[in-house]
Design a protein around this motif. Structure first.
Motif, PDB file in Angstrom:
ATOM      1  N   MET A   1       0.850  -1.190   0.000  1.00  0.00           N
ATOM      2  CA  MET A   1       0.000   0.000   0.000  1.00  0.00           C
ATOM      3  C   MET A   1       0.882   1.234   0.000  1.00  0.00           C
ATOM      4  SD  MET A   1      -2.982   1.025   2.690  1.00  0.00           S
ATOM      5  CE  MET A   1      -3.822  -0.515   2.394  1.00  0.00           C
ATOM      6  N   ASP A   2       0.605   2.172  -0.898  1.00  0.00           N
ATOM      7  CA  ASP A   2       1.464   3.331  -1.049  1.00  0.00           C
ATOM      8  C   ASP A   2       0.690   4.602  -0.738  1.00  0.00           C
ATOM      9  OD1 ASP A   2       3.739   4.710  -1.509  1.00  0.00           O
ATOM     10  OD2 ASP A   2       3.716   4.526  -3.684  1.00  0.00           O
ATOM     11  N   ILE A   3       1.446   5.633  -0.421  1.00  0.00           N
ATOM     12  CA  ILE A   3       0.898   6.952  -0.164  1.00  0.00           C
ATOM     13  C   ILE A   3       1.649   7.951  -1.032  1.00  0.00           C
ATOM     14  CG2 ILE A   3       0.644   8.792   1.562  1.00  0.00           C
ATOM     15  CD1 ILE A   3      -1.250   6.578   2.122  1.00  0.00           C
ATOM     16  N   ARG A   4       0.922   8.813  -1.743  1.00  0.00           N
ATOM     17  CA  ARG A   4       1.552   9.880  -2.509  1.00  0.00           C
ATOM     18  C   ARG A   4       1.904  11.030  -1.582  1.00  0.00           C
ATOM     19  NH1 ARG A   4      -2.687  11.956  -5.763  1.00  0.00           N
ATOM     20  NH2 ARG A   4      -1.181  13.616  -6.210  1.00  0.00           N
ATOM     21  N   ILE A   5       3.079  11.621  -1.805  1.00  0.00           N
ATOM     22  CA  ILE A   5       3.465  12.816  -1.056  1.00  0.00           C
ATOM     23  C   ILE A   5       4.042  13.807  -2.058  1.00  0.00           C
ATOM     24  CG2 ILE A   5       5.686  11.745  -0.449  1.00  0.00           C
ATOM     25  CD1 ILE A   5       5.558  13.407   2.170  1.00  0.00           C
ATOM     26  N   GLY A  19       3.410  23.874   0.858  1.00  0.00           N
ATOM     27  CA  GLY A  19       2.708  22.818   1.595  1.00  0.00           C
ATOM     28  C   GLY A  19       3.134  21.453   1.085  1.00  0.00           C
ATOM     29  N   THR A  20       2.637  20.450   1.751  1.00  0.00           N
ATOM     30  CA  THR A  20       2.902  19.065   1.344  1.00  0.00           C
ATOM     31  C   THR A  20       1.582  18.319   1.346  1.00  0.00           C
ATOM     32  OG1 THR A  20       5.101  19.114   2.343  1.00  0.00           O
ATOM     33  CG2 THR A  20       4.176  16.953   1.843  1.00  0.00           C
ATOM     34  N   GLY A 250       3.711   7.527   7.268  1.00  0.00           N
ATOM     35  CA  GLY A 250       4.850   7.818   8.128  1.00  0.00           C
ATOM     36  C   GLY A 250       6.174   7.559   7.435  1.00  0.00           C
ATOM     37  N   GLU A 251       6.225   6.473   6.673  1.00  0.00           N
ATOM     38  CA  GLU A 251       7.456   6.146   5.949  1.00  0.00           C
ATOM     39  C   GLU A 251       7.773   7.195   4.897  1.00  0.00           C
ATOM     40  OE1 GLU A 251       6.664   2.277   4.467  1.00  0.00           O
ATOM     41  OE2 GLU A 251       6.819   1.314   6.445  1.00  0.00           O
ATOM     42  N   ARG A 252       6.745   7.671   4.177  1.00  0.00           N
ATOM     43  CA  ARG A 252       6.974   8.684   3.149  1.00  0.00           C
ATOM     44  C   ARG A 252       7.425  10.005   3.775  1.00  0.00           C
ATOM     45  NH1 ARG A 252       5.329   7.685  -1.951  1.00  0.00           N
ATOM     46  NH2 ARG A 252       6.815   9.379  -2.331  1.00  0.00           N
ATOM     47  N   VAL A 253       6.842  10.349   4.917  1.00  0.00           N
ATOM     48  CA  VAL A 253       7.248  11.581   5.598  1.00  0.00           C
ATOM     49  C   VAL A 253       8.710  11.479   6.027  1.00  0.00           C
ATOM     50  CG1 VAL A 253       6.926  12.961   7.686  1.00  0.00           C
ATOM     51  CG2 VAL A 253       4.937  12.255   6.330  1.00  0.00           C
ATOM     52  N   GLU A 254       9.103  10.323   6.584  1.00  0.00           N
ATOM     53  CA  GLU A 254      10.496  10.153   6.999  1.00  0.00           C
ATOM     54  C   GLU A 254      11.441  10.201   5.805  1.00  0.00           C
ATOM     55  OE1 GLU A 254      11.787  10.121  10.058  1.00  0.00           O
ATOM     56  OE2 GLU A 254       9.732  10.625  10.650  1.00  0.00           O
ATOM     57  N   GLU A 255      11.018   9.620   4.676  1.00  0.00           N
ATOM     58  CA  GLU A 255      11.832   9.690   3.458  1.00  0.00           C
ATOM     59  C   GLU A 255      12.018  11.150   3.035  1.00  0.00           C
ATOM     60  OE1 GLU A 255       9.853   7.351   0.543  1.00  0.00           O
ATOM     61  OE2 GLU A 255      10.217   5.450   1.575  1.00  0.00           O
ATOM     62  N   ARG A 256      10.941  11.917   3.125  1.00  0.00           N
ATOM     63  CA  ARG A 256      11.005  13.330   2.738  1.00  0.00           C
ATOM     64  C   ARG A 256      11.954  14.085   3.662  1.00  0.00           C
ATOM     65  NH1 ARG A 256       7.392  16.867   0.234  1.00  0.00           N
ATOM     66  NH2 ARG A 256       8.452  18.868  -0.020  1.00  0.00           N
ATOM     67  N   LYS A 257      11.901  13.792   4.944  1.00  0.00           N
ATOM     68  CA  LYS A 257      12.792  14.461   5.901  1.00  0.00           C
ATOM     69  C   LYS A 257      14.250  14.139   5.600  1.00  0.00           C
ATOM     70  CE  LYS A 257       9.595  14.738   9.839  1.00  0.00           C
ATOM     71  NZ  LYS A 257       9.302  14.233  11.207  1.00  0.00           N
ATOM     72  N   ARG A 258      14.511  12.851   5.325  1.00  0.00           N
ATOM     73  CA  ARG A 258      15.888  12.448   5.048  1.00  0.00           C
ATOM     74  C   ARG A 258      16.398  13.112   3.764  1.00  0.00           C
ATOM     75  NH1 ARG A 258      13.974   7.365   6.981  1.00  0.00           N
ATOM     76  NH2 ARG A 258      13.541   6.668   4.846  1.00  0.00           N
ATOM     77  N   ARG A 260      15.423  15.969   2.548  1.00  0.00           N
ATOM     78  CA  ARG A 260      15.665  17.393   2.808  1.00  0.00           C
ATOM     79  C   ARG A 260      16.982  17.594   3.556  1.00  0.00           C
ATOM     80  NH1 ARG A 260       9.983  20.455   4.392  1.00  0.00           N
ATOM     81  NH2 ARG A 260       9.166  20.551   2.243  1.00  0.00           N
ATOM     82  N   ARG A 261      17.239  16.689   4.537  1.00  0.00           N
ATOM     83  CA  ARG A 261      18.488  16.806   5.284  1.00  0.00           C
ATOM     84  C   ARG A 261      19.692  16.573   4.366  1.00  0.00           C
ATOM     85  NH1 ARG A 261      15.505  14.194   9.542  1.00  0.00           N
ATOM     86  NH2 ARG A 261      16.297  12.156   8.868  1.00  0.00           N
ATOM     87  N   ALA A 262      19.494  15.718   3.363  1.00  0.00           N
ATOM     88  CA  ALA A 262      20.578  15.440   2.427  1.00  0.00           C
ATOM     89  C   ALA A 262      20.672  16.488   1.326  1.00  0.00           C
ATOM     90  CB  ALA A 262      20.394  14.052   1.806  1.00  0.00           C
ATOM     91  N   GLY A 263      19.690  17.410   1.311  1.00  0.00           N
ATOM     92  CA  GLY A 263      19.711  18.466   0.326  1.00  0.00           C
ATOM     93  C   GLY A 263      19.200  18.064  -1.038  1.00  0.00           C
ATOM     94  N   THR A 264      18.430  16.954  -1.070  1.00  0.00           N
ATOM     95  CA  THR A 264      17.916  16.477  -2.368  1.00  0.00           C
ATOM     96  C   THR A 264      16.405  16.608  -2.459  1.00  0.00           C
ATOM     97  OG1 THR A 264      17.728  14.192  -1.528  1.00  0.00           O
ATOM     98  CG2 THR A 264      19.794  14.829  -2.621  1.00  0.00           C
ATOM     99  N   GLY A 265      15.745  17.141  -1.467  1.00  0.00           N
ATOM    100  CA  GLY A 265      14.306  17.249  -1.522  1.00  0.00           C
ATOM    101  C   GLY A 265      13.837  18.667  -1.341  1.00  0.00           C
TER     102      GLY A 265
END
Length: 265
Positions: A1-5, A19-20, A250-258, A260-265
């Motif tokens: 099951m996937d979630i779009r972000i 926004g997101t 939750g997984e997609r949000v964490e991916e987005r955070k990572r 951004r921290r890496a400077g790729t989002g």
């Protein structure tokens, strides 16, 4: 099951705020209902309608030997009915609106037995069994009706069985998804021992939820008992689907955070 972000910009006055947007992916969970011996898909339509209201794509169908194919009642075998179930599963999983990684199978009595067997042949994420029957492995190709001619069948169902000793229980032992196991308090067809054998076989399941419906017989012939079962099933499906969506978000949000921290989002 996937979630779009997706990142979005929202116009306000002469500016824009960022926004997101989080939304379910287009593919939805699928729920496959399997009726019992002597039943029909009509028995599941009410519950299927409720599950559809949860955002699931639901399929009910008639096993061979029932309804339009009732002429095969005396000859249809377990092998043929399992093939029916596999075909129904494949049809549902192939639907473009269905997420093939998020399929629930709901089986009643003989349908529960077939549903357990299905888990060894196809990926099932959620498995709900109501009073699942249990049969000896012998006579697999025999007409299903003939299995009840075995005078030892009632005693067989009252005996403890190890998961290694039965095909359906072996399938359950290999299942790693979530399980709902529902028992009728006054079941004279599938005794309590059968439910215990199934529960013990699900040693590797992600979760096992057991419920006993007070006052129910094997057929759940009383309306209060039917209502109680429907509430248990729908509540469990809601918990499973909602939990999966929340974890995916939750997984997609964490991916987005990572990112951004890496400077790729």
């Amino acid at each position: 099951m996937d979630i779009r972000i997706d990142p979005v910009d929202i116009a306000v006055d002469a500016d824009q705020v960022s926004g997101t947007l989080l939304a379910p992916a287009t593919a939805l969970p699928g729920v496959l209902f399997v009726h019992g011996w002597g039943g029909s898909q009509e028995h599941d339509l009410g519950r299927a309608r409720i599950a559809a209201g949860l955002g699931c794509v639901c399929l009910t169908f008639d096993l061979r030997g029932h309804e339009r194919t009732s002429a095969q009642w005396e000859t249809v075998s377990r092998a043929q009915n399992l093939a029916d179930l596999v075909a129904a599963y494949d049809w549902l999983a192939a639907r473009p609106e269905v997420d093939p990684d998020a399929i629930a199978v709901v089986g009643i009595s003989y349908g529960g037995y077939l549903a357990a067997l299905l888990t060894a042949l196809r990926p099932v994420r959620w498995l709900a069994l109501r009073s699942p029957a249990l049969y000896k492995d012998e006579g697999w190709e025999l007409a299903k009706r003939r299995l009840h001619e075995d005078p030892d069948l009632p005693a067989f169902r009252r005996r403890r069985a190890d998961w290694q000793d039965n095909r359906a229980l072996r399938a359950c032992h290999g299942f790693t998804g979530d399980v709902l196991l529902v028992e009728a308090e006054h079941d004279q067809t599938v005794p309590h021992t059968v439910g215990e054998n199934y529960a013990a076989a699900f040693a590797r399941a992600r979760s096992l939820t057991k419920r006993r419906i007070a006052g129910a017989d094997h057929a759940f012939s009383g309306k209060p008992e039917q209502k109680a079962y429907t509430e248990v099933l729908v509540g469990w499906l809601t918990e499973m689907v909602r939990g999966a969506r929340e974890r995916a978000a939750g997984e997609r949000v964490e991916e987005r955070k990572r990112a951004r921290r890496a400077g790729t989002g």
